[in-house]
Design an enzyme around this catalytic site. Sequence first.
Site, PDB file in Angstrom:
ATOM      1  N   ASP A  62       4.698  57.774  -5.985  1.00 37.21           N
ATOM      2  CA  ASP A  62       5.540  58.929  -5.715  1.00 37.21           C
ATOM      3  C   ASP A  62       6.713  58.988  -6.687  1.00 37.21           C
ATOM      4  O   ASP A  62       7.129  57.986  -7.244  1.00 37.21           O
ATOM      5  CB  ASP A  62       6.078  58.874  -4.283  1.00 37.21           C
ATOM      6  CG  ASP A  62       4.972  59.062  -3.264  1.00 37.21           C
ATOM      7  OD1 ASP A  62       4.294  60.101  -3.335  1.00 37.21           O
ATOM      8  OD2 ASP A  62       4.794  58.182  -2.413  1.00 37.21           O
ATOM      9  N   GLU A  97       3.371  69.608   5.781  1.00 41.65           N
ATOM     10  CA  GLU A  97       2.904  68.294   5.345  1.00 41.65           C
ATOM     11  C   GLU A  97       4.041  67.315   5.587  1.00 41.65           C
ATOM     12  O   GLU A  97       5.165  67.528   5.152  1.00 41.65           O
ATOM     13  CB  GLU A  97       2.568  68.309   3.857  1.00 41.65           C
ATOM     14  CG  GLU A  97       2.217  66.944   3.315  1.00 41.65           C
ATOM     15  CD  GLU A  97       2.078  66.943   1.805  1.00 41.65           C
ATOM     16  OE1 GLU A  97       2.626  66.010   1.173  1.00 41.65           O
ATOM     17  OE2 GLU A  97       1.453  67.867   1.249  1.00 41.65           O
TER      18      GLU A  97
END
Length: 83
Positions: free
Chosen positions: A23, A12
């Site tokens: 995040d 990923e």
Amino acid sequence: MALAEAGADLFEIGLPRHSPCLDDPRIQAAYRRALQDGHALDRTLRSVQHTASLRPTVVMTYWEPIAHYGSERGVRLFADAAG
């Protein structure tokens, strides 16, 4: 390559953006470093090409970076890189 040799099933890769509010702080700091020199897209595409030659690779991103390049062009760039 070490991760592939250790048995990773896929990779990923995240496309950095300027304000990754969802995040955690470590990812935000990595994005800031990646964006400092202005070549984040080129480097991300090269990373996708490399990792896709080893294992299936997915690209995680917010919509903003893709929309910046135009949705069709942005998506095509990563599809062409095998992401």
